[in-house]
Design an enzyme around this catalytic site. Structure first.
Site, PDB file in Angstrom:
ATOM      1  N   ASP A 271      36.458  42.432  51.736  1.00  0.00           N
ATOM      2  CA  ASP A 271      37.267  42.316  52.954  1.00  0.00           C
ATOM      3  C   ASP A 271      38.488  41.435  52.700  1.00  0.00           C
ATOM      4  O   ASP A 271      38.361  40.276  52.327  1.00  0.00           O
ATOM      5  CB  ASP A 271      36.421  41.672  54.066  1.00  0.00           C
ATOM      6  CG  ASP A 271      37.228  41.531  55.350  1.00  0.00           C
ATOM      7  OD1 ASP A 271      37.362  42.543  56.064  1.00  0.00           O
ATOM      8  OD2 ASP A 271      37.753  40.433  55.619  1.00  0.00           O
TER       9      ASP A 271
ATOM     10  N   TYR B  39      46.125  37.389  54.662  1.00  0.00           N
ATOM     11  CA  TYR B  39      45.490  36.414  53.752  1.00  0.00           C
ATOM     12  C   TYR B  39      46.357  36.167  52.510  1.00  0.00           C
ATOM     13  O   TYR B  39      46.084  35.239  51.752  1.00  0.00           O
ATOM     14  CB  TYR B  39      44.096  36.867  53.294  1.00  0.00           C
ATOM     15  CG  TYR B  39      43.094  37.114  54.395  1.00  0.00           C
ATOM     16  CD1 TYR B  39      43.313  36.675  55.699  1.00  0.00           C
ATOM     17  CD2 TYR B  39      41.907  37.797  54.137  1.00  0.00           C
ATOM     18  CE1 TYR B  39      42.391  36.930  56.701  1.00  0.00           C
ATOM     19  CE2 TYR B  39      40.978  38.045  55.133  1.00  0.00           C
ATOM     20  CZ  TYR B  39      41.231  37.620  56.419  1.00  0.00           C
ATOM     21  OH  TYR B  39      40.314  37.870  57.405  1.00  0.00           O
TER      22      TYR B  39
ATOM     23  N   LYS C 195      43.841  44.804  56.536  1.00  0.00           N
ATOM     24  CA  LYS C 195      44.162  44.784  57.974  1.00  0.00           C
ATOM     25  C   LYS C 195      45.663  44.723  58.225  1.00  0.00           C
ATOM     26  O   LYS C 195      46.395  44.067  57.469  1.00  0.00           O
ATOM     27  CB  LYS C 195      43.499  43.554  58.635  1.00  0.00           C
ATOM     28  CG  LYS C 195      42.037  43.374  58.250  1.00  0.00           C
ATOM     29  CD  LYS C 195      41.369  42.210  58.962  1.00  0.00           C
ATOM     30  CE  LYS C 195      39.995  41.931  58.375  1.00  0.00           C
ATOM     31  NZ  LYS C 195      39.973  40.958  57.273  1.00  0.00           N
TER      32      LYS C 195
ATOM     33  N   HIS D  75      44.204  43.810  62.885  1.00  0.00           N
ATOM     34  CA  HIS D  75      43.629  42.475  62.650  1.00  0.00           C
ATOM     35  C   HIS D  75      43.371  41.725  63.958  1.00  0.00           C
ATOM     36  O   HIS D  75      42.318  41.145  64.156  1.00  0.00           O
ATOM     37  CB  HIS D  75      44.578  41.673  61.748  1.00  0.00           C
ATOM     38  CG  HIS D  75      43.927  40.509  61.061  1.00  0.00           C
ATOM     39  ND1 HIS D  75      44.359  40.013  59.868  1.00  0.00           N
ATOM     40  CD2 HIS D  75      42.863  39.739  61.409  1.00  0.00           C
ATOM     41  CE1 HIS D  75      43.590  38.997  59.501  1.00  0.00           C
ATOM     42  NE2 HIS D  75      42.686  38.811  60.428  1.00  0.00           N
TER      43      HIS D  75
HETATM   44  N1  LIG Z   1      39.091  39.540  61.187  1.00  0.00           N
HETATM   45  C1  LIG Z   1      39.350  38.258  61.262  1.00  0.00           C
HETATM   46  O1  LIG Z   1      40.158  37.794  62.080  1.00  0.00           O
HETATM   47  C2  LIG Z   1      38.653  37.314  60.332  1.00  0.00           C
HETATM   48  C3  LIG Z   1      38.637  35.931  60.632  1.00  0.00           C
HETATM   49  C4  LIG Z   1      37.947  35.084  59.783  1.00  0.00           C
HETATM   50  C5  LIG Z   1      37.318  35.600  58.661  1.00  0.00           C
HETATM   51  N2  LIG Z   1      37.376  36.934  58.361  1.00  0.00           N
HETATM   52  C6  LIG Z   1      36.728  37.496  57.149  1.00  0.00           C
HETATM   53  O2  LIG Z   1      35.385  37.047  57.105  1.00  0.00           O
HETATM   54  C7  LIG Z   1      35.154  36.352  55.894  1.00  0.00           C
HETATM   55  C8  LIG Z   1      34.094  35.289  56.074  1.00  0.00           C
HETATM   56  O3  LIG Z   1      34.474  34.325  57.039  1.00  0.00           O
HETATM   57  P1  LIG Z   1      34.996  32.860  56.667  1.00  0.00           P
HETATM   58  O4  LIG Z   1      35.564  32.869  55.307  1.00  0.00           O
HETATM   59  O5  LIG Z   1      35.822  32.423  57.812  1.00  0.00           O
HETATM   60  O6  LIG Z   1      33.704  31.941  56.713  1.00  0.00           O
HETATM   61  P2  LIG Z   1      32.162  32.013  56.276  1.00  0.00           P
HETATM   62  O7  LIG Z   1      31.904  33.140  55.361  1.00  0.00           O
HETATM   63  O8  LIG Z   1      31.373  31.849  57.499  1.00  0.00           O
HETATM   64  O9  LIG Z   1      32.021  30.632  55.504  1.00  0.00           O
HETATM   65  C9  LIG Z   1      32.659  30.376  54.298  1.00  0.00           C
HETATM   66  C10 LIG Z   1      32.361  28.927  53.931  1.00  0.00           C
HETATM   67  O10 LIG Z   1      30.964  28.747  53.701  1.00  0.00           O
HETATM   68  C11 LIG Z   1      30.731  28.268  52.384  1.00  0.00           C
HETATM   69  N3  LIG Z   1      29.538  28.983  51.897  1.00  0.00           N
HETATM   70  C12 LIG Z   1      29.455  30.269  51.502  1.00  0.00           C
HETATM   71  N4  LIG Z   1      28.184  30.606  51.209  1.00  0.00           N
HETATM   72  C13 LIG Z   1      27.436  29.497  51.429  1.00  0.00           C
HETATM   73  C14 LIG Z   1      26.057  29.235  51.323  1.00  0.00           C
HETATM   74  N5  LIG Z   1      25.188  30.155  50.932  1.00  0.00           N
HETATM   75  N6  LIG Z   1      25.630  27.986  51.635  1.00  0.00           N
HETATM   76  C15 LIG Z   1      26.504  27.031  52.035  1.00  0.00           C
HETATM   77  N7  LIG Z   1      27.842  27.224  52.171  1.00  0.00           N
HETATM   78  C16 LIG Z   1      28.296  28.466  51.880  1.00  0.00           C
HETATM   79  C17 LIG Z   1      31.982  28.589  51.604  1.00  0.00           C
HETATM   80  O11 LIG Z   1      32.211  27.624  50.600  1.00  0.00           O
HETATM   81  P3  LIG Z   1      32.212  28.041  49.033  1.00  0.00           P
HETATM   82  O12 LIG Z   1      33.319  29.032  48.843  1.00  0.00           O
HETATM   83  O13 LIG Z   1      32.460  26.729  48.369  1.00  0.00           O
HETATM   84  O14 LIG Z   1      30.853  28.594  48.769  1.00  0.00           O
HETATM   85  C18 LIG Z   1      33.064  28.510  52.682  1.00  0.00           C
HETATM   86  O15 LIG Z   1      33.465  27.154  52.876  1.00  0.00           O
HETATM   87  C19 LIG Z   1      36.532  35.811  55.531  1.00  0.00           C
HETATM   88  O16 LIG Z   1      36.604  35.356  54.201  1.00  0.00           O
HETATM   89  C20 LIG Z   1      37.391  36.999  55.852  1.00  0.00           C
HETATM   90  O17 LIG Z   1      37.293  37.978  54.825  1.00  0.00           O
HETATM   91  C21 LIG Z   1      38.015  37.794  59.213  1.00  0.00           C
END
Ligand SMILES: NC(=O)c1ccc[n+]([C@@H]2O[C@H](COP(=O)([O-])OP(=O)(O)OC[C@H]3O[C@@H](n4cnc5c(N)ncnc54)[C@H](OP(=O)(O)O)[C@@H]3O)[C@@H](O)[C@H]2O)c1
Length: 327
Positions: A47, A52, A81, A114
């Site tokens: 994704d 980004y 997106k 998005h």
């Molecule tokens: N459509 C939208 O508007 C939108 C908005 C936000 C996000 N997204 C998408 O969704 C994806 C995921 O969301 P996100 O990046 O916001 O947050 P997330 O996946 O909820 O959390 C990522 C964070 O958690 C840590 N982490 C990952 N696996 C872990 C585990 N098993 N145990 C402990 N910590 C862990 C990561 O650190 P490390 O890297 O150090 O492991 C990072 O700091 C994004 O990357 C993006 O592709 C889309």
């Protein structure tokens, strides 16, 4: 063990892996290595988003993996997106082409709107801001017309599926009246479970993908520093810790498995090889009915939302701003 398909079947029989890899907020070099680790760990669903500013890095890592075996492309499910600056029918093609070019792919598997609000189109600037730090919001955009244009993009064959992100229930229904989106990507985690929107989406037959399924610590920390608001760390909540200990799993795995058992796809982001592996190793354990109920009680509804776009000052003025107004 309950049987949950590892793929979600889309129109035409394409399959979207239920566990994908998030890429937001990872710097270029780090992301390339992380994508390699993710491919090794078995992820095939990736994704990204124009906003980004990492499509080149993702594309490079994917291209290396595809190598000379073009048939490998079919194994991948790549999502990007349309950014807020591209929310006009006459701009959609240009923004899409730029994404495809940066990803160095012939097609993307899923293209999403998005966000329903919009920025002004400023060439070379995906996040145009006013001198006072607020965003240059474009109040003239029309979500329905953009959706119709995205649907046409599908006819080119360079987009296999089209969907939406960050829409509320009314917007989702409105667009479904034109043509049903093939995916809804929204914030979902233990504190923000979105039960009503998930149910509405299910009723419409639209698969739901949870973004920030682990609580997006980096975003929560940034917002906390800016606003002083406190965001609980999902990964250390006592209920989640206790359930994790009883299964011999990490708290991250419990939070992710919870979404999977709710019938929701997930796209956790990590750049750490060990956590990358953990986040896709969810198929060999199961949460009990009582554990599912306990996790359900963690929901804080609208108060649990982290990604409320308050970091884009001014967007709440747009008539299609999807959430309860911040101001
Ligand atoms: N459509 C939208 O508007 C939108 C908005 C936000 C996000 N997204 C998408 O969704 C994806 C995921 O969301 P996100 O990046 O916001 O947050 P997330 O996946 O909820 O959390 C990522 C964070 O958690 C840590 N982490 C990952 N696996 C872990 C585990 N098993 N145990 C402990 N910590 C862990 C990561 O650190 P490390 O890297 O150090 O492991 C990072 O700091 C994004 O990357 C993006 O592709 C889309």
């Amino acid at each position: 063990m309950m049987s949950i398909p590892q793929y979600i079947e889309l129109e035409g029989g394409d399959r979207m892996p239920r566990i994908g890899f998030g890429t937001w907020q990872a710097s270029s070099e780090v992301l390339e290595k992380a994508v390699e680790a993710a491919l090794d760990a078995g992820y095939r669903h990736f994704d990204t988003a124009r906003a980004y500013e990492n499509e080149v890095s993702l594309g490079r890592a994917l291209k290396r993996w595809i190598g000379n075996d073009a048939s490998r492309r079919k194994e991948l499910f790549v999502v990007t997106k349309l950014p807020p600056g591209g929310m006009h029918p006459h701009l959609v093609q240009e923004y899409f082409d730029a994404s495809l070019n940066d990803l160095a792919l012939d097609y993307v598997d899923l293209y999403l709107i998005h966000v329903p609000f919009a920025f002004e189109h400023v060439p070379g600037d995906l996040h145009p801001a006013n001198p006072d730090g607020s965003m240059k919001v474009d109040l003239t955009t029309n979500l329905d017309e953009v959706w119709k244009t995205i649907l046409k993009l599908k006819e080119t064959g360079r987009v296999r599926h089209v969907g939406v992100s960050n829409l509320n229930e009314e917007q989702l229904k409105r667009l479904s009246d034109i043509k049903k989106p093939e995916c809804l990507q929204i914030e979902i985690h233990a504190l923000c479970q979105q039960e009503s929107l998930v149910a509405a989406s299910k009723e419409l037959g639209i698969p739901v993908v949870a973004y920030s399924p682990l609580g997006s610590k980096a975003l929560a920390d940034t917002l906390a520093a800016k606003t002083g608001r406190q965001y609980p760390d999902l990964l250390t909540l006592p209920t989640v810790k206790r359930i994790a200990e009883s299964h011999g799993r990490t708290t991250g795995q419990i939070l992710l498995r919870y979404a999977i058992q709710r019938g929701i796809a997930i796209i956790p982001k990590s750049t750490n090889p060990q956590r990358i592996k953990q986040n896709i190793s969810l198929w060999d354990f199961e949460l009990s009915g009582s554990e599912m109920k306990e996790l359900a009680t963690l929901d804080r509804g609208e108060n649990g939302r982290i990604c409320d776009f308050s970091f884009f000052r001014g967007v709440e003025k747009h008539r299609d701003f999807p959430f309860k107004k911040q101001i």
